[in-house]
Design a protein around this motif. Structure first.
Motif, PDB file in Angstrom:
ATOM      1  N   THR A  91       0.827  -1.202   0.000  1.00 33.32           N
ATOM      2  CA  THR A  91       0.000   0.000   0.000  1.00 33.32           C
ATOM      3  C   THR A  91       0.863   1.254   0.000  1.00 33.32           C
ATOM      4  O   THR A  91       1.961   1.257   0.545  1.00 33.32           O
ATOM      5  CB  THR A  91      -0.962   0.017   1.203  1.00 33.32           C
ATOM      6  OG1 THR A  91      -1.803   1.176   1.131  1.00 33.32           O
ATOM      7  CG2 THR A  91      -0.194   0.055   2.525  1.00 33.32           C
ATOM      8  N   SER A  92       0.359   2.296  -0.646  1.00 31.25           N
ATOM      9  CA  SER A  92       1.086   3.551  -0.725  1.00 31.25           C
ATOM     10  C   SER A  92       0.099   4.703  -0.698  1.00 31.25           C
ATOM     11  O   SER A  92      -1.112   4.517  -0.880  1.00 31.25           O
ATOM     12  CB  SER A  92       1.911   3.599  -2.015  1.00 31.25           C
ATOM     13  OG  SER A  92       2.745   4.739  -2.035  1.00 31.25           O
ATOM     14  N   GLU A  93       0.635   5.892  -0.440  1.00 34.08           N
ATOM     15  CA  GLU A  93      -0.219   7.086  -0.417  1.00 34.08           C
ATOM     16  C   GLU A  93      -0.929   7.236  -1.762  1.00 34.08           C
ATOM     17  O   GLU A  93      -2.119   7.547  -1.813  1.00 34.08           O
ATOM     18  CB  GLU A  93       0.624   8.327  -0.132  1.00 34.08           C
ATOM     19  CG  GLU A  93      -0.182   9.622  -0.104  1.00 34.08           C
ATOM     20  CD  GLU A  93       0.708  10.852  -0.063  1.00 34.08           C
ATOM     21  OE1 GLU A  93       0.218  11.910   0.362  1.00 34.08           O
ATOM     22  OE2 GLU A  93       1.878  10.762  -0.469  1.00 34.08           O
ATOM     23  N   GLU A  94      -0.217   7.017  -2.846  1.00 28.94           N
ATOM     24  CA  GLU A  94      -0.798   7.047  -4.181  1.00 28.94           C
ATOM     25  C   GLU A  94      -0.900   5.623  -4.716  1.00 28.94           C
ATOM     26  O   GLU A  94       0.072   4.867  -4.677  1.00 28.94           O
ATOM     27  CB  GLU A  94       0.055   7.902  -5.115  1.00 28.94           C
ATOM     28  CG  GLU A  94       0.109   9.374  -4.728  1.00 28.94           C
ATOM     29  CD  GLU A  94       0.878  10.198  -5.753  1.00 28.94           C
ATOM     30  OE1 GLU A  94       1.391   9.606  -6.734  1.00 28.94           O
ATOM     31  OE2 GLU A  94       0.958  11.418  -5.565  1.00 28.94           O
ATOM     32  N   LEU A 146      -0.983  -8.236  -3.255  1.00 23.09           N
ATOM     33  CA  LEU A 146      -2.020  -7.345  -3.750  1.00 23.09           C
ATOM     34  C   LEU A 146      -1.646  -5.899  -3.495  1.00 23.09           C
ATOM     35  O   LEU A 146      -1.038  -5.589  -2.464  1.00 23.09           O
ATOM     36  CB  LEU A 146      -3.368  -7.652  -3.083  1.00 23.09           C
ATOM     37  CG  LEU A 146      -3.872  -9.085  -3.163  1.00 23.09           C
ATOM     38  CD1 LEU A 146      -3.734  -9.746  -1.796  1.00 23.09           C
ATOM     39  CD2 LEU A 146      -5.314  -9.145  -3.614  1.00 23.09           C
ATOM     40  N   ALA A 147      -2.023  -5.014  -4.416  1.00 27.62           N
ATOM     41  CA  ALA A 147      -1.762  -3.582  -4.271  1.00 27.62           C
ATOM     42  C   ALA A 147      -3.039  -2.876  -3.821  1.00 27.62           C
ATOM     43  O   ALA A 147      -4.123  -3.153  -4.334  1.00 27.62           O
ATOM     44  CB  ALA A 147      -1.279  -2.989  -5.589  1.00 27.62           C
ATOM     45  N   PHE A 148      -2.890  -1.952  -2.855  1.00 25.70           N
ATOM     46  CA  PHE A 148      -4.018  -1.187  -2.326  1.00 25.70           C
ATOM     47  C   PHE A 148      -3.643   0.293  -2.243  1.00 25.70           C
ATOM     48  O   PHE A 148      -2.497   0.622  -1.925  1.00 25.70           O
ATOM     49  CB  PHE A 148      -4.384  -1.649  -0.914  1.00 25.70           C
ATOM     50  CG  PHE A 148      -4.972  -3.014  -0.811  1.00 25.70           C
ATOM     51  CD1 PHE A 148      -6.342  -3.217  -0.864  1.00 25.70           C
ATOM     52  CD2 PHE A 148      -4.141  -4.116  -0.642  1.00 25.70           C
ATOM     53  CE1 PHE A 148      -6.875  -4.481  -0.752  1.00 25.70           C
ATOM     54  CE2 PHE A 148      -4.662  -5.392  -0.528  1.00 25.70           C
ATOM     55  CZ  PHE A 148      -6.039  -5.580  -0.588  1.00 25.70           C
ATOM     56  N   PRO A 149      -4.607   1.187  -2.486  1.00 26.52           N
ATOM     57  CA  PRO A 149      -4.376   2.590  -2.146  1.00 26.52           C
ATOM     58  C   PRO A 149      -4.564   2.767  -0.648  1.00 26.52           C
ATOM     59  O   PRO A 149      -5.487   2.181  -0.062  1.00 26.52           O
ATOM     60  CB  PRO A 149      -5.467   3.322  -2.939  1.00 26.52           C
ATOM     61  CG  PRO A 149      -6.580   2.325  -3.053  1.00 26.52           C
ATOM     62  CD  PRO A 149      -5.925   0.965  -3.114  1.00 26.52           C
ATOM     63  N   HIS A 167       3.974  -0.739   3.898  1.00 22.39           N
ATOM     64  CA  HIS A 167       3.528   0.642   3.721  1.00 22.39           C
ATOM     65  C   HIS A 167       4.629   1.446   3.056  1.00 22.39           C
ATOM     66  O   HIS A 167       5.631   1.799   3.687  1.00 22.39           O
ATOM     67  CB  HIS A 167       3.164   1.267   5.075  1.00 22.39           C
ATOM     68  CG  HIS A 167       1.953   0.678   5.708  1.00 22.39           C
ATOM     69  ND1 HIS A 167       0.689   1.194   5.522  1.00 22.39           N
ATOM     70  CD2 HIS A 167       1.804  -0.396   6.536  1.00 22.39           C
ATOM     71  CE1 HIS A 167      -0.187   0.480   6.205  1.00 22.39           C
ATOM     72  NE2 HIS A 167       0.466  -0.496   6.827  1.00 22.39           N
ATOM     73  N   ASP A 168       4.450   1.741   1.767  1.00 31.00           N
ATOM     74  CA  ASP A 168       5.405   2.563   1.043  1.00 31.00           C
ATOM     75  C   ASP A 168       5.135   4.032   1.330  1.00 31.00           C
ATOM     76  O   ASP A 168       3.983   4.459   1.361  1.00 31.00           O
ATOM     77  CB  ASP A 168       5.282   2.285  -0.458  1.00 31.00           C
ATOM     78  CG  ASP A 168       6.251   3.117  -1.276  1.00 31.00           C
ATOM     79  OD1 ASP A 168       7.458   3.052  -1.009  1.00 31.00           O
ATOM     80  OD2 ASP A 168       5.784   3.846  -2.176  1.00 31.00           O
ATOM     81  N   GLU A 169       6.214   4.821   1.537  1.00 31.39           N
ATOM     82  CA  GLU A 169       6.078   6.228   1.957  1.00 31.39           C
ATOM     83  C   GLU A 169       5.127   6.325   3.150  1.00 31.39           C
ATOM     84  O   GLU A 169       4.168   7.097   3.164  1.00 31.39           O
ATOM     85  CB  GLU A 169       5.619   7.108   0.790  1.00 31.39           C
ATOM     86  CG  GLU A 169       6.629   7.200  -0.341  1.00 31.39           C
ATOM     87  CD  GLU A 169       7.978   7.778   0.093  1.00 31.39           C
ATOM     88  OE1 GLU A 169       8.093   8.319   1.203  1.00 31.39           O
ATOM     89  OE2 GLU A 169       8.941   7.672  -0.691  1.00 31.39           O
ATOM     90  N   ALA A 170       5.439   5.526   4.148  1.00 34.29           N
ATOM     91  CA  ALA A 170       4.563   5.390   5.315  1.00 34.29           C
ATOM     92  C   ALA A 170       4.361   6.694   6.074  1.00 34.29           C
ATOM     93  O   ALA A 170       3.311   6.917   6.676  1.00 34.29           O
ATOM     94  CB  ALA A 170       5.127   4.328   6.256  1.00 34.29           C
ATOM     95  N   ASP A 171       5.369   7.594   6.066  1.00 32.35           N
ATOM     96  CA  ASP A 171       5.253   8.833   6.830  1.00 32.35           C
ATOM     97  C   ASP A 171       4.344   9.853   6.147  1.00 32.35           C
ATOM     98  O   ASP A 171       4.126  10.935   6.676  1.00 32.35           O
ATOM     99  CB  ASP A 171       6.640   9.446   7.063  1.00 32.35           C
ATOM    100  CG  ASP A 171       6.717  10.208   8.378  1.00 32.35           C
ATOM    101  OD1 ASP A 171       5.841   9.993   9.240  1.00 32.35           O
ATOM    102  OD2 ASP A 171       7.655  11.009   8.552  1.00 32.35           O
TER     103      ASP A 171
END
Length: 311
Positions: A91-94, A146-149, A167-171
């Motif tokens: 999952t990522s912010e975008e 699986l990929a999630f927004p 969590h990509d770009e978790a901050d």
């Protein structure tokens, strides 16, 4: 002499013909001209740690570690899933960033001579054919990613159970996302991987920052700047000329945050923000007639304004 193994044991074992070893994974990475660093290999092969916090400068390779870890777990059948249960969540912010990570995982699998189909019935372990879309990769052994927004609150992930969530770009994800998805790991006592550069405000109260600074216990913490104190690249794959140009064309705050992976909110402060935050009180009893009020306009609705007594 040959040792006899009970038939019952054979029936309980799950051995897939396309399982990979650590050395085989490293060889594929080398074939892809990727030299995995020691910290990346730790993350990829570690099956004991449950919580990782990876604070990296740009182009250091945090997502690369996540991608190779996921690929290995998929190939070895470690994360089977069906319906709302099982697998690895990226999952990522975008949403597009999560999809890009999934695409990179597919590229790694291609390095192991896997091909992909959009028809589930065509999956084949022997022929190395896996099912894949832009949001899912599923192997014939049942393992999947699986990929999630991330969204605003992570509600789209709440009904699921995962072996891992990355969590990509978790901050840059809202704290509500982590609150909503925490229970997603309960079924499998799963793994949580946080990877990011520090947030723009330098806010140390975020979920990621609390993990990085040790306010929340239980995380294996990595701090990996792209350059050292002298501005020299810390990895062979990071161009020194790129770093030099970045330093010339960006502000010192941007360089500190993006390259050195530092929280920079304190650079222009009389008191560091985390010190102020620790002193905040809802009820104030003034012992002096002299009261000073400080206002901060640049970070409206993001940080606390302060009333200081006897300053």
């Amino acid at each position: 002499p040959r040792h006899k193994i009970p038939l019952k044991f054979y029936m309980c074992m799950k051995v897939y013909i396309n399982m990979v070893t650590e050395s085989e994974l490293l060889q594929v990475a080398e074939d892809m001209r990727i030299q995995l660093e020691e910290w990346q290999r730790e993350i990829i092969f570690d099956r004991e740690t449950k919580r990782f916090c990876v604070n990296c400068g740009r182009k250091k390779g945090k997502t690369t570690a996540s991608e190779f870890r996921t690929a290995m777990r998929l190939l070895n059948g470690e994360v089977p899933g069906h319906g709302l249960v099982g697998g690895i969540a990226i999952t990522s912010e975008e949403f597009k960033s999560a999809k890009q990570i999934l695409a990179a995982i597919k590229t790694i699998l291609v390095g192991f001579e896997w091909r992909f189909t959009k028809e589930e019935t065509r999956m084949d372990e022997e022929k190395k054919i896996a099912y894949a879309t832009t949001t899912e990769v599923r192997m014939p052994n049942g393992s999947r990613a699986l990929a999630f927004p991330a969204g605003v609150s992570g509600d789209n992930m709440r009904p699921w159970s995962f072996h891992e969530k990355h969590h990509d770009e978790a901050d840059f994800q809202n704290d509500e996302v982590f609150a909503s998805t925490a229970a997603c790991l309960a079924r499998f006592d799963g793994v949580e991987i946080l990877q990011s550069t520090p947030n723009i405000l330098g806010d140390r109260t975020t979920y990621f920052a609390k993990a990085f600074f040790g306010t929340m216990e239980g995380f294996k913490i990595y701090h990996l700047p792209s350059a050292d104190e002298h501005g020299k690249a810390t990895s062979a794959h990071i161009s020194q000329s790129w770093l030099d140009n970045y330093r010339k064309t960006h502000s010192s705050r941007e360089y500190e945050r993006e390259v050195l992976a530092r929280y920079v909110s304190d650079i222009s402060c009389v008191f560091p923000n985390h010190v102020i935050h620790d002193c905040v009180s809802d009820d104030i009893e003034f012992a002096s007639p002299d009261v000073f009020i400080g206002a901060q306009y640049a970070a409206f609705d993001a940080e606390n304004s302060v009333i200081a007594e006897n300053y």
